[in-house]
Design a protein around this motif. Structure first.
Motif, short mmCIF file in Angstrom:
data_model
loop_
_atom_site.label_atom_id
_atom_site.label_comp_id
_atom_site.label_asym_id
_atom_site.label_seq_id
_atom_site.Cartn_x
_atom_site.Cartn_y
_atom_site.Cartn_z
N ILE A 74 0.89 -1.25 0.01
CA ILE A 74 -0.10 -0.03 -0.13
C ILE A 74 0.85 1.02 0.09
CG2 ILE A 74 -1.62 1.11 1.19
CD1 ILE A 74 -2.90 -1.25 2.28
N ASP A 75 1.74 1.26 0.82
CA ASP A 75 2.79 2.52 0.97
C ASP A 75 3.41 2.58 -0.55
OD1 ASP A 75 1.87 2.96 3.69
OD2 ASP A 75 3.75 1.97 4.44
N ILE A 76 3.97 1.56 -0.98
CA ILE A 76 4.76 1.59 -2.19
C ILE A 76 3.58 2.07 -3.38
CG2 ILE A 76 5.88 0.13 -3.90
CD1 ILE A 76 7.12 -1.39 -1.74
N MET A 77 2.52 1.82 -3.38
CA MET A 77 1.60 1.92 -4.68
C MET A 77 1.25 3.64 -4.21
SD MET A 77 0.40 0.85 -6.99
CE MET A 77 -0.92 0.70 -8.19
N TYR A 78 0.93 4.11 -3.21
CA TYR A 78 0.78 5.38 -2.94
C TYR A 78 2.00 6.31 -3.25
CZ TYR A 78 -3.56 4.26 -1.00
OH TYR A 78 -4.95 4.00 -0.61
N SER A 79 3.15 5.87 -3.06
CA SER A 79 4.55 6.52 -3.44
C SER A 79 4.78 6.41 -4.85
CB SER A 79 5.66 6.19 -2.62
OG SER A 79 6.06 5.00 -2.99
N VAL A 80 4.33 5.45 -5.67
CA VAL A 80 4.40 5.32 -7.02
C VAL A 80 3.62 6.39 -7.67
CG1 VAL A 80 4.25 3.90 -8.93
CG2 VAL A 80 5.61 3.16 -7.12
N ILE A 81 2.09 6.41 -7.11
CA ILE A 81 1.43 7.13 -7.87
C ILE A 81 1.87 8.76 -7.53
CG2 ILE A 81 -1.06 8.42 -7.40
CD1 ILE A 81 -2.08 5.39 -6.80
N ASP A 82 2.40 9.20 -6.58
CA ASP A 82 2.76 10.43 -6.32
C ASP A 82 3.94 10.80 -7.05
OD1 ASP A 82 0.88 10.90 -4.29
OD2 ASP A 82 2.21 10.71 -2.71
N TRP A 83 4.84 9.83 -7.33
CA TRP A 83 5.84 9.92 -8.17
C TRP A 83 5.39 10.04 -9.49
CZ3 TRP A 83 7.64 6.87 -12.50
CH2 TRP A 83 9.14 7.50 -12.83
N MET A 84 4.45 9.31 -10.14
CA MET A 84 3.84 9.50 -11.35
C MET A 84 3.54 10.91 -11.66
SD MET A 84 2.27 5.88 -12.20
CE MET A 84 1.05 6.38 -13.00
N VAL A 85 2.75 11.54 -10.68
CA VAL A 85 1.97 12.75 -10.78
C VAL A 85 3.42 13.85 -11.01
CG1 VAL A 85 0.70 14.37 -9.55
CG2 VAL A 85 0.01 12.48 -9.73
N GLY A 86 4.33 13.56 -10.12
CA GLY A 86 5.33 14.51 -10.30
C GLY A 86 6.07 14.47 -11.39
N PHE A 87 6.52 13.23 -11.87
CA PHE A 87 6.88 13.09 -13.39
C PHE A 87 6.11 13.60 -14.42
CE2 PHE A 87 8.25 10.66 -17.03
CZ PHE A 87 9.59 10.74 -17.26
N GLY A 88 4.93 13.54 -14.28
CA GLY A 88 3.91 14.04 -15.28
C GLY A 88 4.06 15.57 -15.24
N TRP A 89 4.21 16.26 -14.25
CA TRP A 89 4.47 17.79 -14.04
C TRP A 89 5.97 18.00 -14.90
CZ3 TRP A 89 0.79 20.74 -14.22
CH2 TRP A 89 -0.41 20.66 -13.55
N PHE A 90 6.94 17.34 -14.67
CA PHE A 90 8.04 17.50 -15.24
C PHE A 90 7.83 17.18 -16.87
CE2 PHE A 90 12.10 15.19 -17.31
CZ PHE A 90 12.51 16.23 -17.17
N PHE A 91 7.18 16.37 -17.22
CA PHE A 91 7.04 16.06 -18.73
C PHE A 91 6.20 17.20 -19.18
CE2 PHE A 91 5.63 13.39 -22.48
CZ PHE A 91 6.80 13.16 -22.80
N ILE A 92 5.55 17.77 -18.69
CA ILE A 92 4.46 18.91 -19.19
C ILE A 92 5.54 19.90 -19.37
CG2 ILE A 92 2.91 20.57 -18.68
CD1 ILE A 92 1.12 18.07 -17.35
#
Length: 171
Positions: A74-92
């Motif tokens: 559960i902890d890893i999944m939430y941190s991966v989702i947060d990482w994906m959102v941060g990487f999405g902003w970098f890509f934007i």
């Protein structure tokens, strides 16, 4: 405004580079919109309490996982989702910079093709190493740097052999 001239006095057309650059810019804008929507959807889903409860219930109900393993997942999944959102902003941000460079390249294409070629190559790199957009921008950049206006054929001043100064004779 000074354009590159052909040897015959006509402006050198760079229609191919212009079309590829504009298509690359349009793909960049579509990519920005797509990543922005995906980023927002991911953030919305991950912050929804109903989604969190259902996700955690599925993990906790798995009989093959111990309590510590389930909590780790559960902890890893939430941190991966947060990482994906941060990487999405970098890509934007990278796509926005790539789009701005692409627009500058298209605007400067007729005035300074070397600058436009370099801008197209940098914009292609920022659009992703091997995406369709980056490949189009790479091709436009390489065309800007490689294509040169045709040179008019030069008329020989005399038909003499340069070594001896005598007229050339047929064989």
């Amino acid at each position: 405004m000074q354009y590159e001239q052909t040897a015959y006095g006509r402006p050198f057309k760079r229609t191919g580079e212009m079309v590829l650059g504009i298509i690359g810019i349009v793909f960049n804008v579509l990519g920005i919109i797509g990543v922005f929507l995906l980023n927002g959807f991911t953030k919305m889903i991950s912050s929804d309490p109903a989604f969190r409860e259902e996700f955690e219930a599925e993990i906790w109900n798995d009989p093959t996982l111990s309590q510590s393993e389930a909590q780790s997942i559960i902890d890893i999944m939430y941190s991966v989702i947060d990482w994906m959102v941060g990487f999405g902003w970098f890509f934007i941000v990278a796509l926005i910079i790539s789009t701005i460079l692409g627009v500058f390249a298209v605007v400067n294409l007729k005035k300074n093709s070397k600058l436009a070629g370099i801008l197209f190559l940098v914009a292609g790199f920022l659009a992703g190493i091997l995406t369709l957009t980056s490949i189009l921008l790479y091709i436009a950049g390489i065309m800007c740097l490689v294509r040169k206006p045709p040179v008019a054929p030069q008329e020989p001043s005399s038909y003499s052999d340069d070594d001896f100064g005598e007229p050339m004779r047929p064989l």
